[in-house]
Enzyme design. Structure first.
Site, PDB file in Angstrom:
ATOM      1  N   TYR A   1       2.697 -35.206 -17.733  1.00 35.79           N
ATOM      2  CA  TYR A   1       3.340 -34.666 -18.466  1.00 35.79           C
ATOM      3  C   TYR A   1       4.971 -34.258 -18.516  1.00 35.79           C
ATOM      4  CZ  TYR A   1       3.717 -30.156 -16.465  1.00 35.79           C
ATOM      5  OH  TYR A   1       4.579 -28.976 -15.462  1.00 35.79           O
TER       6      TYR A   1
ATOM      7  N   ARG B   1      -1.501 -45.463  -3.193  1.00 36.44           N
ATOM      8  CA  ARG B   1       0.276 -44.723  -2.558  1.00 36.44           C
ATOM      9  C   ARG B   1       0.578 -45.842  -4.170  1.00 36.44           C
ATOM     10  NH1 ARG B   1       3.809 -43.393   2.805  1.00 36.44           N
ATOM     11  NH2 ARG B   1       3.637 -45.286   2.637  1.00 36.44           N
ATOM     12  N   SER B   2       1.482 -45.209  -4.879  1.00 34.40           N
ATOM     13  CA  SER B   2       2.285 -45.353  -5.733  1.00 34.40           C
ATOM     14  C   SER B   2       3.467 -44.815  -5.483  1.00 34.40           C
ATOM     15  CB  SER B   2       1.873 -45.965  -6.950  1.00 34.40           C
ATOM     16  OG  SER B   2       1.463 -44.453  -7.718  1.00 34.40           O
ATOM     17  N   GLY B   3       3.715 -43.917  -5.462  1.00 34.94           N
ATOM     18  CA  GLY B   3       4.547 -42.617  -5.515  1.00 34.94           C
ATOM     19  C   GLY B   3       5.104 -42.557  -3.603  1.00 34.94           C
ATOM     20  N   GLY B   4       3.873 -41.460  -3.155  1.00 37.38           N
ATOM     21  CA  GLY B   4       3.729 -40.596  -1.826  1.00 37.38           C
ATOM     22  C   GLY B   4       4.007 -39.345  -2.315  1.00 37.38           C
TER      23      GLY B   4
ATOM     24  N   TYR C   1      -4.710 -28.217 -12.387  1.00 38.56           N
ATOM     25  CA  TYR C   1      -4.119 -29.597 -13.449  1.00 38.56           C
ATOM     26  C   TYR C   1      -4.449 -30.282 -12.046  1.00 38.56           C
ATOM     27  CZ  TYR C   1      -0.820 -32.533 -14.492  1.00 38.56           C
ATOM     28  OH  TYR C   1      -0.055 -34.268 -15.133  1.00 38.56           O
TER      29      TYR C   1
ATOM     30  N   TYR D   1      -1.654 -31.289  -9.509  1.00 39.18           N
ATOM     31  CA  TYR D   1      -1.262 -30.606  -9.096  1.00 39.18           C
ATOM     32  C   TYR D   1      -1.852 -29.981  -7.637  1.00 39.18           C
ATOM     33  CZ  TYR D   1       2.389 -29.232 -12.132  1.00 39.18           C
ATOM     34  OH  TYR D   1       3.840 -29.835 -13.006  1.00 39.18           O
TER      35      TYR D   1
ATOM     36  N   SER E   1      -2.670 -39.387  -0.651  1.00 39.31           N
ATOM     37  CA  SER E   1      -2.186 -41.250  -1.166  1.00 39.31           C
ATOM     38  C   SER E   1      -2.148 -41.503   0.083  1.00 39.31           C
ATOM     39  CB  SER E   1      -1.028 -41.422  -2.189  1.00 39.31           C
ATOM     40  OG  SER E   1      -0.988 -40.825  -1.785  1.00 39.31           O
TER      41      SER E   1
ATOM     42  N   CYS F   1      10.453 -35.947 -13.266  1.00 41.43           N
ATOM     43  CA  CYS F   1      10.766 -35.884 -11.504  1.00 41.43           C
ATOM     44  C   CYS F   1      11.113 -37.582 -11.214  1.00 41.43           C
ATOM     45  CB  CYS F   1      10.061 -35.803 -10.790  1.00 41.43           C
ATOM     46  SG  CYS F   1      10.518 -36.615  -8.558  1.00 41.43           S
TER      47      CYS F   1
END
Length: 530
Positions: free
Chosen positions: A182, A102-105, A468, A471, A112, A168
């Site tokens: 992107y 996990r890097s950002g959740g 994608y 997503y 993750s 974001c």
């Protein structure tokens, strides 16, 4: 009690004992193989720790994965150095624990930080170092950093440099970059992954590799193919891109009563052909009409232009006069200020908010899907979409239409694993949010978005119906629960995300992780899993 029931209970008890022993041995392994057992103990969180739940849930953006019955990790490791990552991989392999990185959740399906089998979260929250070289236009950014912090550090050094990542700011760069990534600069500079020039990764054998030592095939795979299938990405080296001193933004709303359907229909023809300096996306949502209070659709046209307002006005009058823009609709600002604008911060807000990792708004439950449009959708097709938005479950639903063309059409489908290039007019992100708790509410809202997705089938890409990777959508297909998944089964979802690039991703996986240690419901399988 009959014999079969007794046997079943005995097996369950035996499994529980074995599982508990494995967990305990895993913790002992971490301590034994750590260079400094005291420092290792400070980065380990088990359910017995008072801070365990806050460490687990604070980064979680989607409330679908915070319910009491959501599977939780046996342990969370928040490493502060590379040796602790190496030790975690070694001990997880030895004791049969699956790793989730996990890097950002922000993983849309929670992959993750959620698993149905015994697992460990390797949380890179302490890997947030960012070193910007303004003179050479590059930066090293650790995988636990959020996008907002990266933008902040770039602007700190040079206001005329930027980077083409997402809008974001709380998203972690580890997963975002490795899936493509992107934002509003994609028509000018492509994806975040298109602008990565080096990386540091810990592989299944504990080796720390950079671009040269990992080789070009693995370096190709982690830039768009999802890094978590191949190892633990600990840092990226990125090429920064020039941005002008002044950019121009605008946000204008049009409802159905203000001809929104015709405007959206026209946008499909012009948005992919605009100057690369111009990005206009559309956000579709439901509101109450100001005229009679009835439900209507609001189309929000949101834009970034790399230049001044005068030139933008000329471009819009020439290419999209139907939108009826006036110069007073435009706001000139710096590029870094446009990051705050797209993230819905109020004008004049301090740039320091970009350093905050907490979600920008109260977290909700949500489900997402994605599509690519290669031929313009008819007005009648959009009118069918509006009918879905009349339903109760669509109260907080949204469609986001993101224009392609420009630089995206110039890059080969096989340049990176991300294949969605020339021929795509725009991408659609389908989103439905809800605040109600409980399984029934989730099922209703997820059913709604699945029905909308079914309706869209005639209007979007086919053979495959592309999606994608960032997503994430488990409706597209999943791997088996064990270590081995057939190539055919994984191809069901893999071809949608990666098209013909899926074969090469499998080839790379077979070389670098033949036993499929790094795996999840939608990880790349090795050929030995065929």
């Amino acid at each position: 009690m009959d014999k079969s029931t007794t046997l079943l209970l005995s097996l369950v008890l035996l499994f529980s004992i074995v599982s508990a022993n494995n967990h305990e041995h895993f913790l002992q392994c971490l301590s034994f193989h750590s260079q400094n057992s005291t420092s290792m103990s400070t980065v380990i969180y088990t359910p017995k720790n008072s801070s365990y739940l806050s460490i687990l849930q604070i980064p979680t953006e989607n409330r679908r994965f915070t319910s009491p019955d959501t599977p939780k990790p046996f342990v969370i490791v928040t490493p502060i150095n590379e040796s602790q990552i190496q030790t975690t991989i070694y001990c997880a392999k030895k004791h049969g624990m699956q790793i989730r990185i996990r890097s950002g959740g922000h993983d849309y399906e929670g992959l993750s930080f959620v698993s149905k089998v015994p697992f460990v979260i390797l949380d890179l929250i302490n890997y947030q170092s960012i070193n910007v070289d303004g003179e050479n236009g590059t930066a090293w950014v650790q995988a636990g950093s959020n996008i907002g912090s990266l933008y902040y550090r770039i602007a700190e050094k040079n206001r005329t440099l930027g980077f083409p990542a997402g809008v974001c700011p709380t998203v972690g760069v580890g997963g975002h970059f490795s899936g493509g990534g992107y934002g509003a600069l994609l028509r000018k500079y492509g994806l975040a992954a298109d602008n990565i020039i080096d990386a540091r990764l810990v592989d299944v054998y504990g080796r720390i590799l950079d671009r040269k030592s990992m080789g070009e095939d693995l370096f190709w795979a982690i830039r768009g193919g999802g890094g978590a299938s191949f190892g633990v990405i600990i840092a990226w080296k990125i090429k920064l891109v020039p941005v002008p001193q002044t950019v121009t933004v605008f946000t204008v709303n049009r409802t159905l009563e203000q001809n929104a359907t015709k405007l959206i229909h026209k946008w499909q023809y012009v948005a992919p052909k605009f100057s690369q300096d111009l990005f206009i996306r559309i956000l579709l949502s439901r509101i109450n009409s100001t005229e009679d209070g009835k439900l209507t659709i609001r189309a929000t046209f949101e834009s970034l232009f790399l230049g001044g307002a005068e030139r933008l006005l000329s471009l819009m009058q020439e290419s999209f006069p139907e939108l009826g823009l006036l110069k007073e609709d435009f706001i000139e600002m710096s590029w870094i200020e446009s990051i705050l604008y797209f993230a819905d911060f109020p004008r004049g807000e301090s740039l320091d908010v970009l350093l905050d990792r907490t979600p920008l708004q109260s977290t909700l439950h949500y489900k997402a899907k994605s599509d690519y449009v290669r031929k313009p959708i008819s007005e009648k097709g959009f009118e069918g979409i509006w009918k879905f938005f009349e339903e109760d479950e669509a109260e907080a639903a949204q469609l986001i239409l993101v224009p392609y063309g420009g630089r995206m059409s110039e890059i080969s489908e096989s340049a990176l694993p991300f294949p969605h290039r020339a021929g795509n007019l725009y991408e659609i992100q389908h989103l439905v949010y809800w605040d109600e708790e409980g399984k029934e509410a989730s099922e209703r809202h997820i059913s709604w978005i699945r029905r909308l997705y079914g309706y869209m089938a005639p209007y979007v890409s086919k053979f495959p119906r592309a999606a994608y990777f960032n997503y994430r959508d488990l409706d597209l297909g999943v791997n088996g629960n064990g270590a081995y998944t057939s190539y055919a089964r994984a191809s069901i979802w893999g071809n949608k995300y990666f098209k013909n690039n899926f074969k090469k991703l499998v080839h790379v996986k077979t070389i670098v992780d033949p036993d499929n240690f790094f795996r999840n419901e939608q990880s790349i399988p090795p050929l030995s899993s065929r």
